[in-house]
Design an enzyme around this catalytic site. Structure first.
Site, PDB file in Angstrom:
ATOM      1  N   CYS A 188       5.768   4.994   9.544  1.00  0.00           N
ATOM      2  CA  CYS A 188       6.292   4.209   8.425  1.00  0.00           C
ATOM      3  C   CYS A 188       7.736   4.486   8.046  1.00  0.00           C
ATOM      4  CB  CYS A 188       5.357   4.346   7.243  1.00  0.00           C
ATOM      5  SG  CYS A 188       3.810   3.507   7.619  1.00  0.00           S
TER       6      CYS A 188
ATOM      7  N   ARG B  51      -0.903   7.762   1.853  1.00  0.00           N
ATOM      8  CA  ARG B  51      -0.340   8.596   2.910  1.00  0.00           C
ATOM      9  C   ARG B  51      -1.438   8.965   3.883  1.00  0.00           C
ATOM     10  NH1 ARG B  51       1.205  13.133  -1.123  1.00  0.00           N
ATOM     11  NH2 ARG B  51      -0.703  12.222  -1.929  1.00  0.00           N
ATOM     12  N   GLU B  52      -1.113   9.035   5.153  1.00  0.00           N
ATOM     13  CA  GLU B  52      -2.102   9.493   6.115  1.00  0.00           C
ATOM     14  C   GLU B  52      -2.405  10.956   5.816  1.00  0.00           C
ATOM     15  OE1 GLU B  52      -1.039   8.472  10.152  1.00  0.00           O
ATOM     16  OE2 GLU B  52      -0.421   6.487   9.495  1.00  0.00           O
TER      17      GLU B  52
ATOM     18  N   ALA C 291      12.389  20.784   3.064  1.00  0.00           N
ATOM     19  CA  ALA C 291      13.327  20.675   4.188  1.00  0.00           C
ATOM     20  C   ALA C 291      12.598  21.010   5.485  1.00  0.00           C
ATOM     21  CB  ALA C 291      14.491  21.635   3.967  1.00  0.00           C
TER      22      ALA C 291
ATOM     23  N   LYS D  57       8.034  -1.966  -2.314  1.00  0.00           N
ATOM     24  CA  LYS D  57       7.600  -1.175  -1.145  1.00  0.00           C
ATOM     25  C   LYS D  57       8.812  -0.711  -0.321  1.00  0.00           C
ATOM     26  CE  LYS D  57       4.888   0.671   1.865  1.00  0.00           C
ATOM     27  NZ  LYS D  57       4.171   1.912   1.600  1.00  0.00           N
TER      28      LYS D  57
ATOM     29  N   GLU E  54       0.840  -1.198   0.000  1.00  0.00           N
ATOM     30  CA  GLU E  54       0.000   0.000   0.000  1.00  0.00           C
ATOM     31  C   GLU E  54       0.875   1.248   0.000  1.00  0.00           C
ATOM     32  OE1 GLU E  54      -3.335   0.386  -0.467  1.00  0.00           O
ATOM     33  OE2 GLU E  54      -2.504   2.389  -0.635  1.00  0.00           O
TER      34      GLU E  54
ATOM     35  N   PHE F 144       8.561  15.898  -2.137  1.00  0.00           N
ATOM     36  CA  PHE F 144       9.413  15.352  -1.071  1.00  0.00           C
ATOM     37  C   PHE F 144      10.780  16.020  -0.990  1.00  0.00           C
ATOM     38  CE2 PHE F 144       7.276  11.975   1.278  1.00  0.00           C
ATOM     39  CZ  PHE F 144       6.032  12.109   0.675  1.00  0.00           C
TER      40      PHE F 144
ATOM     41  N   LYS G 207       2.420  14.885  10.833  1.00  0.00           N
ATOM     42  CA  LYS G 207       2.172  15.670   9.623  1.00  0.00           C
ATOM     43  C   LYS G 207       0.770  16.235   9.746  1.00  0.00           C
ATOM     44  CE  LYS G 207       0.906  13.593   5.821  1.00  0.00           C
ATOM     45  NZ  LYS G 207       0.787  12.749   4.629  1.00  0.00           N
TER      46      LYS G 207
HETATM   47  P1  NAD Z   1      -2.364   0.134  12.912  1.00  0.00           P
HETATM   48  O1  NAD Z   1      -1.612  -0.164  14.146  1.00  0.00           O
HETATM   49  O2  NAD Z   1      -3.103   1.431  12.793  1.00  0.00           O
HETATM   50  O3  NAD Z   1      -3.416  -1.030  12.632  1.00  0.00           O
HETATM   51  C1  NAD Z   1      -3.151  -2.389  12.789  1.00  0.00           C
HETATM   52  C2  NAD Z   1      -4.410  -3.064  13.333  1.00  0.00           C
HETATM   53  O4  NAD Z   1      -4.225  -4.484  13.332  1.00  0.00           O
HETATM   54  C3  NAD Z   1      -4.732  -2.672  14.778  1.00  0.00           C
HETATM   55  O5  NAD Z   1      -6.033  -2.131  14.833  1.00  0.00           O
HETATM   56  C4  NAD Z   1      -4.624  -3.993  15.541  1.00  0.00           C
HETATM   57  O6  NAD Z   1      -5.546  -4.078  16.619  1.00  0.00           O
HETATM   58  C5  NAD Z   1      -4.916  -4.998  14.450  1.00  0.00           C
HETATM   59  N1  NAD Z   1      -4.467  -6.373  14.769  1.00  0.00           N
HETATM   60  C6  NAD Z   1      -3.273  -6.779  15.266  1.00  0.00           C
HETATM   61  N2  NAD Z   1      -3.267  -8.132  15.424  1.00  0.00           N
HETATM   62  C7  NAD Z   1      -4.475  -8.580  14.998  1.00  0.00           C
HETATM   63  C8  NAD Z   1      -5.076  -9.867  14.916  1.00  0.00           C
HETATM   64  N3  NAD Z   1      -4.424 -10.966  15.309  1.00  0.00           N
HETATM   65  N4  NAD Z   1      -6.325  -9.951  14.439  1.00  0.00           N
HETATM   66  C9  NAD Z   1      -6.994  -8.848  14.047  1.00  0.00           C
HETATM   67  N5  NAD Z   1      -6.486  -7.602  14.103  1.00  0.00           N
HETATM   68  C10 NAD Z   1      -5.237  -7.465  14.571  1.00  0.00           C
HETATM   69  O7  NAD Z   1      -1.309   0.007  11.719  1.00  0.00           O
HETATM   70  P2  NAD Z   1      -1.351   0.701  10.263  1.00  0.00           P
HETATM   71  O8  NAD Z   1      -0.783   2.065  10.330  1.00  0.00           O
HETATM   72  O9  NAD Z   1      -2.690   0.492   9.665  1.00  0.00           O
HETATM   73  O10 NAD Z   1      -0.292  -0.203   9.491  1.00  0.00           O
HETATM   74  C11 NAD Z   1      -0.578  -1.533   9.129  1.00  0.00           C
HETATM   75  C12 NAD Z   1       0.464  -1.993   8.122  1.00  0.00           C
HETATM   76  O11 NAD Z   1       0.346  -1.222   6.922  1.00  0.00           O
HETATM   77  C13 NAD Z   1       1.913  -1.807   8.578  1.00  0.00           C
HETATM   78  O12 NAD Z   1       2.676  -2.859   8.072  1.00  0.00           O
HETATM   79  C14 NAD Z   1       2.327  -0.492   7.927  1.00  0.00           C
HETATM   80  O13 NAD Z   1       3.705  -0.399   7.727  1.00  0.00           O
HETATM   81  C15 NAD Z   1       1.595  -0.582   6.611  1.00  0.00           C
HETATM   82  N6  NAD Z   1       1.296   0.711   5.983  1.00  0.00           N
HETATM   83  C16 NAD Z   1       0.855   1.745   6.732  1.00  0.00           C
HETATM   84  C17 NAD Z   1       0.540   2.974   6.128  1.00  0.00           C
HETATM   85  C18 NAD Z   1       0.053   4.149   6.931  1.00  0.00           C
HETATM   86  O14 NAD Z   1      -0.055   5.225   6.373  1.00  0.00           O
HETATM   87  N7  NAD Z   1      -0.255   4.017   8.207  1.00  0.00           N
HETATM   88  C19 NAD Z   1       0.667   3.094   4.724  1.00  0.00           C
HETATM   89  C20 NAD Z   1       1.115   1.983   3.988  1.00  0.00           C
HETATM   90  C21 NAD Z   1       1.427   0.802   4.618  1.00  0.00           C
HETATM   91  C1  UGA Z   2       4.477   7.532   3.700  1.00  0.00           C
HETATM   92  C2  UGA Z   2       4.540   7.414   2.168  1.00  0.00           C
HETATM   93  O1  UGA Z   2       4.461   8.709   1.589  1.00  0.00           O
HETATM   94  C3  UGA Z   2       3.399   6.551   1.644  1.00  0.00           C
HETATM   95  O2  UGA Z   2       3.533   6.385   0.241  1.00  0.00           O
HETATM   96  C4  UGA Z   2       3.449   5.189   2.321  1.00  0.00           C
HETATM   97  O3  UGA Z   2       2.352   4.394   1.942  1.00  0.00           O
HETATM   98  C5  UGA Z   2       3.419   5.366   3.824  1.00  0.00           C
HETATM   99  O4  UGA Z   2       4.513   6.231   4.247  1.00  0.00           O
HETATM  100  C6  UGA Z   2       3.610   4.047   4.522  1.00  0.00           C
HETATM  101  O5  UGA Z   2       4.240   3.164   4.009  1.00  0.00           O
HETATM  102  O6  UGA Z   2       3.084   3.960   5.604  1.00  0.00           O
HETATM  103  P1  UGA Z   2       3.035   8.948   5.435  1.00  0.00           P
HETATM  104  O7  UGA Z   2       4.063   8.514   6.409  1.00  0.00           O
HETATM  105  O8  UGA Z   2       1.607   8.766   5.786  1.00  0.00           O
HETATM  106  O9  UGA Z   2       3.264   8.188   4.028  1.00  0.00           O
HETATM  107  O10 UGA Z   2       3.198  10.506   5.123  1.00  0.00           O
HETATM  108  P2  UGA Z   2       4.203  11.368   4.204  1.00  0.00           P
HETATM  109  O11 UGA Z   2       3.407  12.422   3.562  1.00  0.00           O
HETATM  110  O12 UGA Z   2       5.043  10.525   3.343  1.00  0.00           O
HETATM  111  O13 UGA Z   2       5.126  12.066   5.316  1.00  0.00           O
HETATM  112  C7  UGA Z   2       6.030  11.316   6.109  1.00  0.00           C
HETATM  113  C8  UGA Z   2       6.909  12.262   6.907  1.00  0.00           C
HETATM  114  O14 UGA Z   2       7.841  12.931   6.060  1.00  0.00           O
HETATM  115  C9  UGA Z   2       6.150  13.376   7.638  1.00  0.00           C
HETATM  116  O15 UGA Z   2       6.699  13.556   8.918  1.00  0.00           O
HETATM  117  C10 UGA Z   2       6.390  14.601   6.789  1.00  0.00           C
HETATM  118  O16 UGA Z   2       6.341  15.800   7.529  1.00  0.00           O
HETATM  119  C11 UGA Z   2       7.798  14.329   6.284  1.00  0.00           C
HETATM  120  N1  UGA Z   2       8.126  15.018   5.015  1.00  0.00           N
HETATM  121  C12 UGA Z   2       7.453  14.693   3.876  1.00  0.00           C
HETATM  122  C13 UGA Z   2       9.143  15.960   4.982  1.00  0.00           C
HETATM  123  O17 UGA Z   2       9.771  16.262   6.009  1.00  0.00           O
HETATM  124  N2  UGA Z   2       9.446  16.555   3.788  1.00  0.00           N
HETATM  125  C14 UGA Z   2       8.797  16.258   2.642  1.00  0.00           C
HETATM  126  O18 UGA Z   2       9.140  16.838   1.582  1.00  0.00           O
HETATM  127  C15 UGA Z   2       7.777  15.294   2.684  1.00  0.00           C
END
Ligand code: NAD
Ligand code: UGA
Length: 439
Positions: free
Chosen positions: A264, A158-159, A256, A208, A155, A253, A324
């Site tokens: 992540c 971005r949040e 600064a 990824k 995935e 990205f 962020k």
């Molecule tokens: P998160 O902690 O917000 O969510 C994970 C969820 O999984 C929690 O709600 C937890 O209770 C649940 N869980 C754990 N064990 C479980 C089980 N046995 N059965 C059912 N549910 C269970 O994490 P996240 O930020 O959503 O990240 C999840 C994955 O996606 C990570 O590997 C992360 O690196 C990846 N990812 C995150 C983002 C992002 O922006 N947050 C973007 C891309 C990829």
């Molecule tokens: C990042 C990636 O952008 C997503 O593509 C990826 O899916 C995700 O991680 C993940 O694997 O979880 P995210 O962490 O949600 O997404 O947010 P970003 O917008 O990437 O920002 C990450 C951090 O970098 C923030 O603290 C932001 O302030 C910082 N940043 C970003 C900078 O300092 N400078 C920039 O130019 C951009």
């Protein structure tokens, strides 16, 4: 298509809701009962723009439901996405305990062909381990004869812009080992009308690793450039603009600031460094990316110390706490290290964030949390801009200036214009904005 998403966190919930929105029937599963009960009552556990509306709409359309039972979901769904957390271990390696647990439980509850998809960010070669775990845990009564596939579908959302990122992706990556798995995944994503990159599982996992690390590297690169800009008297904003017009580089990205945070980049860079080490390659470049990121926070604290001299009992106002804007996520937010660094020297912190304060209160102790930006600024010796929320752009700066002990701003995200701030009567310090001597 009937789809289950295991893990209803940031990624699982957004993925589930968006898949429902494009027409699939989705069950989101989480073992956190409180979270599931809240979701069933339409209480969204995270702040993500647009999410609540989509949850409501798709529950109404009967395309979205929530449960704590993997068993239920595995029985009803052809495709099962694993979207649980993959946190860092002490040594930086990804901890795959949750992934393994879920894979085992899915296998134990399968009664027909299933496609199991890793959505969580996992180290390369995890797909093979999931495959083995599932195979070893299939119900004995069928002599383990149930067919299944494992696929990788990393995935990239971005949040803060998760819904739009999911609905309008630059690409969808699918790592598959069978035509059947490829066709199912192509079908799922068809409504998005985007480029689909099909690879083997290992390569999808590597895409990824490489993507997140490359983005982190871009940020650290521009932060290193900003350090030099400060020393020789150049403006990093202009440097980034000038570089960004080159299509081979791009402007994205290259902002600064005080460095990257979040759940992540820090974790994923660590995991890639460890994976490389374990496979006999020292990824020195990525280690430096990490060090530069740490240095940004330390040098910000040092700059404040340099300008305020003695930090003990100085009052510091902080604008923004989340890692962020547009999120309440505090995981590895730069604000944490910066505030702790200032507190360690006796500074008193008054802080405000539009949505992350509840989560911040669990992490940051001894901070006075304020009702708005004006309250955080009142009586302070200086003001820090940590998270570039839009509302901080539109503040009444005259009012802020008049309420502060000393009108001094440290802009950790280069959100403000130096000249405008100076005309308003502030002493202004940005990141890489015109020389340590000019600071
Ligand atoms: P998160 O902690 O917000 O969510 C994970 C969820 O999984 C929690 O709600 C937890 O209770 C649940 N869980 C754990 N064990 C479980 C089980 N046995 N059965 C059912 N549910 C269970 O994490 P996240 O930020 O959503 O990240 C999840 C994955 O996606 C990570 O590997 C992360 O690196 C990846 N990812 C995150 C983002 C992002 O922006 N947050 C973007 C891309 C990829
Ligand atoms: C990042 C990636 O952008 C997503 O593509 C990826 O899916 C995700 O991680 C993940 O694997 O979880 P995210 O962490 O949600 O997404 O947010 P970003 O917008 O990437 O920002 C990450 C951090 O970098 C923030 O603290 C932001 O302030 C910082 N940043 C970003 C900078 O300092 N400078 C920039 O130019 C951009």
């Amino acid at each position: 298509m009937n789809i289950a998403i295991i893990g209803a966190g940031y990624v699982g919930l957004v993925t589930g809701v968006c898949l429902a929105q494009i027409g699939h029937r989705v069950i989101c599963v989480d073992n956190d009962e409180k979270k599931i009960k809240a979701l069933q009552k339409l209480k969204i556990p995270i702040f993500e723009p647009g999410l609540e509306d989509l949850v409501r709409t798709n529950i109404k359309r009967k395309r979205l439901s929530f449960t704590t039972s993997i068993k239920d979901a595995a029985k009803k769904s052809l495709v099962i996405f694993i979207a649980v957390g993959t946190p860092s271990k002490e040594d930086g390696e990804a901890d795959l305990t949750y992934v393994e647990n879920v894979a085992r439980e899915i296998a134990q509850n399968m009664d027909a062909y299933r496609l199991i998809v890793e959505k969580s960010t996992v180290p390369a070669a995890t797909g093979k381990r999931i495959e083995r775990t599932v195979r070893l845990n299939l119900p004995k009564k069928n002599n383990g004869g149930i067919e299944f596939d494992v696929a990788s579908n990393p995935e990239f959302l971005r949040e803060g812009s998760a819904i739009s990122d999911f609905m309008h992706p630059d690409r969808v990556v699918i790592g598959v080992e069978s035509k059947r798995a490829e066709e199912i995944l192509r079908d799922i994503y068809k409504p998005l009308k985007t480029t689909i990159v099909v690879t083997d599982i290992n390569s999808a996992e590597m895409i990824k690793h490489a993507s997140n690390s490359f983005l982190a590297m871009k940020i650290s690169f521009i932060n290193a450039v900003a350090q030099i800009c400060d020393r020789i008297g150049a403006d990093v904003l202009k440097v980034a603009e000038g570089m960004g017009y080159d299509k081979r580089i791009g402007r994205a990205f290259l902002n600064a600031g005080i460095g990257y945070g979040g759940s992540c980049f820090p974790k994923d860079v660590d995991a890639f460094v460890r994976l490389s080490e374990k496979n006999g390659y020292e990824f020195a470049l990525l280690k430096e990316v990490r060090s530069i990121n740490e240095f940004q926070k330390q040098s910000f604290v040092k700059l404040i110390e340099d300008k305020l001299w003695i930090l003990k009992d100085k009052v510091i106002g902080v604008l923004g706490l989340a890692f962020k804007p547009e999120t309440d996520d505090m995981r590895s937010a730069a604000s944490i290290d910066i505030i702790k660094g200032l507190q360690a020297q006796g500074a008193k912190i008054k802080a405000y964030d539009p949505v992350a304060m509840d989560k911040a209160k669990e992490i940051l102790k001894g901070v006075q949390f304020c009702k708005d930006a004006y309250a955080a600024a009142r009586g302070s010796d200086c003001l820090l801009l940590i998270t570039e929320w839009e509302i901080f752009k539109k503040l009444h700066f005259k009012r802020i200036k008049n309420s502060m002990k000393h009108p001094m701003i440290f802009d950790g995200r280069n959100m403000y214009d130096k000249k405008t701030m100076e005309i308003l009567g502030f002493e202004y310090f940005g990141m890489g904005r015109g020389g340590i001597h000019g600071r």
